[in-house]
Design an enzyme around this catalytic site. Structure first.
Site, PDB file in Angstrom:
ATOM      1  N   CYS B 106       0.823  -1.198   0.000  1.00 54.64           N
ATOM      2  CA  CYS B 106       0.000   0.000   0.000  1.00 54.64           C
ATOM      3  C   CYS B 106       0.866   1.261   0.000  1.00 54.64           C
ATOM      4  CB  CYS B 106      -0.962  -0.049   1.190  1.00 54.64           C
ATOM      5  SG  CYS B 106      -2.382   1.028   0.987  1.00 54.64           S
ATOM      6  N   HIS B 214      -3.748  -5.651   1.112  1.00 55.89           N
ATOM      7  CA  HIS B 214      -3.092  -5.898   2.396  1.00 55.89           C
ATOM      8  C   HIS B 214      -3.120  -7.378   2.786  1.00 55.89           C
ATOM      9  CE1 HIS B 214      -2.543  -1.734   3.865  1.00 55.89           C
ATOM     10  NE2 HIS B 214      -3.597  -1.470   3.104  1.00 55.89           N
ATOM     11  N   GLU B 216      -1.537  -8.776   5.145  1.00 54.15           N
ATOM     12  CA  GLU B 216      -1.491  -8.939   6.603  1.00 54.15           C
ATOM     13  C   GLU B 216      -2.883  -8.847   7.227  1.00 54.15           C
ATOM     14  OE1 GLU B 216      -0.846  -6.222   4.999  1.00 54.15           O
ATOM     15  OE2 GLU B 216      -1.150  -4.405   6.186  1.00 54.15           O
TER      16      GLU B 216
END
Ligand SMILES: Nc1ncnc2c1ncn2[C@@H]1O[C@H](COP(=O)(O)OP(=O)(O)O)[C@@H](O)[C@H]1O
Ligand SMILES: [Mg+2]
Lengths: 732, 235, 78, 78
Positions: B106, B214, B216
């Protein structure tokens, strides 16, 4: 006592400028035993404003049920705190930013988020979730579309940048908000095991007063007293300079303040919110019963032409005040500096209890802060006792609404601003930053995981204004019961509540009656649920040219679940049996127009709070023990709407409706309260429900791609889903 | 032991050395997914620690470096522009020149583009709004450390959360990226107007990777998907 | 000395913001055949004359104020 | 006719972007005592002369191009 009455115009002009009336002026003179001089009037104006002093609400807020074994702080601090039992503490609160958001929606909403976050990290808690409660006017009202766009943009711009996820929210439309929208922001923070709370009580003679964060500018001078009066046509002219929020600075403040708190470097810390430096310093001093010396010329300025009075009243954002031992100053400055911020000593703690203000070495004011804080006026504004039963209900409309075609009505609801998805709003919010979000804004509750223990915290916002328009007692009870129910059926035990009480003028006895009823009712429900009110905010004078908003006591209820795994979904899945579980208190509802524009139909009954609360707690056990795969509360527009919302991939074939649903209209009525449960093992759930004596009905089994309700409705899901998901953009 | 490329890390793991890879997670002012990455890396057994934007680091001390998401410098001027010019990026550049694995997620991706470690630039989403939603991605390349655990053509669900994720480069650059097989992953339903549906790219040596979604935030089922694991499980 | 730096998107780059504003203007009855939106940066620098200021500001522009992939810039005295 | 509209934050209003860019420039060794960042809008309008164009553009500015609570604007011919 003889007080010299300044009959000349200057006094009247002063009253106008400082928004003070003769009666309060006389009170000041009485307390000071002389007339206020110099900056004193400005101090009184700020601290005696409704916004800072809570003068019309204090006597009632005291009635809140606000203590139980979990509560650590529920009054006197920036935000309430409860203990979660495994070493963690959480702090949460909700706050309004209605007036600024109406003037400048983007910045107003953004600074609303900033303000509530500061209240949380001031306590030493790391903010981990936010939510927003929004009430807009009729979408065709002047400016309304751009207000919606601006408010959502502001929340998104600020919240995303500071990096705290928005996990749930509430959005409603009604003409009573046409000239006074509501923007209430909620934030919650966590203190992990071993982390200590920070408080705002100054102490220790010789300790330093340190100013941290952004420089002071002309922003929002007189904002606090402005927020304490209603809008009129002139408001446009005497607007203070718009406060601009800088989420980047806020992020730096969060990290640096938490760092100095963790290193135990501060004695007290306080954000500069409404009435800026004045309220923060006077409250710190009054709470600690110590004096403070403050050298106003040392306050870092963005605009060198500011006067001492401007400096005292400025509401520039992203500023904090802290008190520390002199030997810790160096380390504090190091930390702030590392985060690109300045920390400047502007004063010290004095013996005695007076605040002394200096300007270029000259003392310009010495005053006992208790005169401004403790001795602020408290009003018992007149109100009536709520009349029981139908007399208390102002807005009971007729019940004869007609549904011609179930599918058509359903589609109409799903594509109206009242029933369509809020996806356009929340897809602009980062709902997952922090990587702990287990349920996002698309679900009926928001859930975040507690990093250390892996338990889940659930959040649901309450207050459905159409019920407040029906009756303040029913509406207020619902503003706690409904979010509690939403949490319980997902397996979250309600822990505690925060509120944001948005009302019109407290000087109007009718409004005050609704206010008092709301406070007492909320408190009663909280007590039944053993979920104390730990924090809150009151926003009065939400009216324009005499037309009041719907009284809106918004709430945020927080619950906890042992784990974030296998939370019942909002949607039907494969091979599930669907049940309707109910505890009927009263029936409300009608078509869109009736509910959101005109009067609402309702039975002439009250809610039995005790009964409903214990039913909710029963459902909590069921949700946790019976392998519930899906659960959903029925709300506005009743069963048909709830079924269509729960049917994304799988719908349900309802072959037999319970006997209280006899007509097409009944499919759209809300019977408070009902919930849907779907399970794979039907008999097991039935046993559990029976063992608790809960009333229920089996609706049917799930089926791929279709929704069938007896002979009333037989439809494919794609079309309904499309209407629900994509109508917003056509409306706005 | 000193290791100079991701292959080395990989070999050690397969050969069963008792070894924890050392991950550096860069913190700029305004980074806000930093703690998330530490958590993800540690979850899979790596030793993860923060790197501070003002400090250069010893490139031998780390086996991989991650630039997390967020709003460094508030996204002011241009996303990633101010961060790309901080001291730590000198080390990141040196680190990447040694062929060691770097991942920018990002805002991290935006910083890598601004600093020239990756080609192109990320511009305002086509609809001019921030978008947070789940997207289906197709893995296009797995010959790099970060997606080695995925198969080419594999579809995974990851959340995006950005206002400026529209990948742009001049025609010949984009063509080069494509021809060189530097496209890491593409969106099934392009949410932001990205050229060639690009969600992530690699540099020509394939050790530096930038990704808008993302991973994560997709490590376990309770998050909504666990298909982001592969980005960290090799560490 | 106050210096202005005008940073505008390059022609071949899609300017989403400009396009959005243009269509909003057109919808509301304004006739605009093109709209481009960029940044305007005002810098206060210490310099004896414009030449000197321009040299300084050009350095800043090349360093960070614009991205040559997508933007052009111009420096002017205010 | 090409018209430029310079939209800058009002003096008393905090310019968050300018504040951060200034400090970043300073950290990188550039000496800038102040930095303000606004927008620059280029509009192509159909007009016979600047006066006429300015009237049109002023209307647009008041309508949507700037926010009077926080910004000022100037119109110039390009
Ligand atoms: N302003 C908002 N911000 C974030 N999420 C919102 C907002 N308004 C509504 N939502 C989300 O949309 C969901 C659906 O809204 P609504 O239909 O009003 O409630 P319910 O699901 O209780 O019927 C809510 O659960 C909430 O998570
Ligand atoms: Mg506070």
């Amino acid at each position: 006592m003889a007080i010299k009455i300044e009959s000349d115009e200057t006094l009247l002009q002063k009253f106008k400028k400082y928004r003070i009336n003769q009666k309060e002026y006389d009170m000041m003179c009485g307390l000071l035993k002389r007339e206020p001089q110099g900056v004193e009037l400005a101090l009184f104006s700020a601290l005696w404003s409704e916004h800072c002093s809570y003068k019309s609400s204090k006597v009632h807020l005291r009635k809140f049920f606000n203590k139980n074994h979990r509560v650590l702080v529920s009054e006197g601090e920036n935000s309430g705190v409860i203990d979660l039992g495994e070493g963690e503490k959480i702090s949460f609160k909700m706050e309004s930013h209605n007036h600024p958001s109406f003037i400048e929606p983007y910045q107003g909403a953004a600074t609303g988020v900033g303000g509530i976050l500061r209240d949380i990290f001031t306590m030493g808690a790391r903010p981990v979730m936010t939510a927003n409660y929004l009430c807009f006017g009729d979408k065709e009202a002047p400016r309304m579309k751009s207000l919606v766009e601006g408010v959502v943009g502001g929340i998104s711009g600020y919240g995303n940048c500071v990096g705290v996820p928005a996990v749930t929210g509430f959005t409603e439309f009604h003409p009573s908000y046409n000239k006074n929208i509501l923007v209430n922001a909620f934030a919650l923070g966590v203190l992990y095991p071993g982390e200590e709370l920070a408080l705002s009580k100054a102490h220790g003679v010789g300790n330093l007063v340190v100013y941290v964060g952004a420089k002071t500018g002309r922003d929002g001078i007189h904002g606090a007293s402005m927020a304490s009066e209603s809008f009129d046509d002139k408001s446009a002219q005497n607007r203070p300079t718009v406060q601009i929020g800088d989420p980047f600075f806020e992020k730096l403040l969060i990290e640096s303040c938490l760092e100095v708190i963790r290193e135990d470097l501060v004695v007290a810390i306080q954000d500069m919110g409404a009435a800026g430096l004045t309220s923060s310093s006077f409250e710190m001093s009054s709470k600690g019963q110590v004096g403070l010396k403050m050298e106003l010329d040392k306050v870092p300025l963005r605009d060198s032409t500011l006067t001492p009075e401007d400096i005292l009243l400025s509401e520039s954002q992203e500023r904090m005040l802290l008190v520390c031992e002199p030997k810790k100053l160096k380390r504090i400055q190091e930390i702030f500096h590392r985060w690109g911020l300045d920390a400047t000593t502007i004063g010290e703690v004095l013996p005695g209890k007076n605040i002394q203000l200096f300007w270029q070495n000259e003392k310009i004011c010495e005053i006992d802060p208790d005169l401004l804080v403790e001795n602020a006026p408290k009003y018992e504004r007149p109100y009536n006792l709520r009349e029981a039963g139908s007399k208390g209900r102002k807005n009971r409309g007729s019940s004869n609404f007609e549904v011609f075609d179930v599918k058509e009505t359903l589609e109409e609801i799903l594509s109206s601003e009242y029933g369509t998805s809020r996806n356009w709003i929340f897809s602009q919010y980062d709902q997952r930053v922090g990587s702990q979000t287990a349920m996002d804004c698309s679900s009926s509750i928001g859930v975040t995981r507690l990093e250390h223990s892996k338990r889940g915290l659930g959040l649901s916002l309450g207050c459905r204004p159409y019920l407040m328009r029906l009756d303040s007692q029913i509406g207020a009870a619902d503003s706690v019961l409904y979010p509690a129910l939403n949490l319980a059926i997902k397996g979250f035990e309600p822990l505690a509540l925060t509120d944001c009480l948005n009302f019109a003028s407290p000087e109007n006895p009718e409004i005050m009656t609704e206010f008092v009823t709301s406070v007492e009712t909320i408190s009663e429900v909280c007590k039944e649920l053993n979920a104390p009110v730990i924090s809150g905010n009151v926003s009065f004078y939400n009216e324009t040219l005499g037309s009041p908003i719907t009284s809106t006591p918004a709430t945020g209820m927080v619950g906890m679940r042992a784990s974030v795994e296998n939370i019942p979904s909002d949607y039907f899945g494969e091979k599930q049996t669907v049940y309707l579980v109910c505890n009927h208190q009263l029936e409300t509802g009608g078509k869109i127009e009736e509910m959101f524009k005109n009067k609402i139909h309702a039975q002439d009954k009250d809610i039995n709070i005790k009964d409903t609360a214990s039913w909710i707690l029963d459902l909590l056990d069921i949700a946790n023990d019976s392998n519930v795969k899906m659960s959903k509360t029925l709300g506005k527009f009743g069963l048909a709407y709830a079924l269509s919302r729960a049917s994304t991939e799988f719908g349900v074939v309802c072959d037999k409706l319970p006997n209280f649903i006899k007509t097409k209209e009944d499919l759209f009525r809300e019977r408070m309260y009902e919930v849907l449960f779907a399970v794979e093992n039907g008999p097991k759930l039935e046993d559990a429900l029976r063992s608790k004596n809960l009333q229920f009905a089996k609706l049917g089994v799930t089926a791929k791609d279709k929704l069938i309700i007896e002979s009333y409705l037989n439809t494919q899901l794609a079309n309904l889903n499309e209407k629900y998901k994509n109508s917003w953009e056509n409306l706005f | 032991m000193k290791w100079s490329s991701y292959d080395a890390v990989w070999t050690r793991k397969t050969k069963g050395y008792l070894f924890m890879s050392r991950v550096g997670v860069v913190r700029f002012l305004g980074t806000n997914c930093d703690r998330d990455i530490i958590q993800a890396a540690r979850e899979f057994g790596a030793k993860a620690e923060f790197l501070w934007f003002q400090d250069q680091f010893n490139i031998d001390d780390y086996d991989a470096v991650v630039l997390p998401g967020g709003f460094s410098y508030g996204d002011y001027l241009r996303t990633g522009a101010l961060s790309a010019r901080t001291p730590v990026m000198k080390s990141v550049r040196e680190f990447s020149q040694k062929g060691k694995p770097v991942l920018g997620i990002c805002n991290g991706f935006q910083i890598l583009c601004e600093s020239g470690l990756l080609p192109g630039v990320l511009m305002r989403n086509q609809n001019m709004k921030f978008i947070d939603q789940w997207e289906e991605l197709e893995i296009v390349d797995n010959k790099n450390p970060w997606t080695q655990r995925y198969s080419v053509g594999q579809k995974i669900k990851l959340p995006i959360a950005h206002g400026e994720g529209r990948f742009f480069a001049e025609n010949d650059t984009v063509k080069k990226i494509k021809d060189n097989q530097q496209i890491l992953a593409t969106y099934t339903n392009n949410p932001n107007g990205s050229a060639y549906d690009i969600a992530g790219i690699t540099n020509d040596k394939k050790n530096v990777v930038g990704l808008m979604p993302h991973p994560e935030r997709a490590l376990y089922d309770w998050m909504g998907s666990s298909l982001g694991k592969g980005f960290f499980s090799w560490l | 000395m106050k210096i202005g730096v005008k940073v505008l998107p390059r022609k071949e780059v899609l300017d989403t913001q400009g396009r959005t504003v243009q269509s909003s203007l057109s919808e509301n009855g304004f006739s605009v055949s093109n709209c481009t939106i960029g940044k305007y940066i005002v810098l206060d620098v210490n310099a004896k004359n414009f030449e000197e200021a321009k040299t300084q500001v050009t350095k800043m522009a090349e360093f960070v104020l614009y991205n040559p992939l997508i933007e052009n810039y111009e420096v002017e005295q205010l």
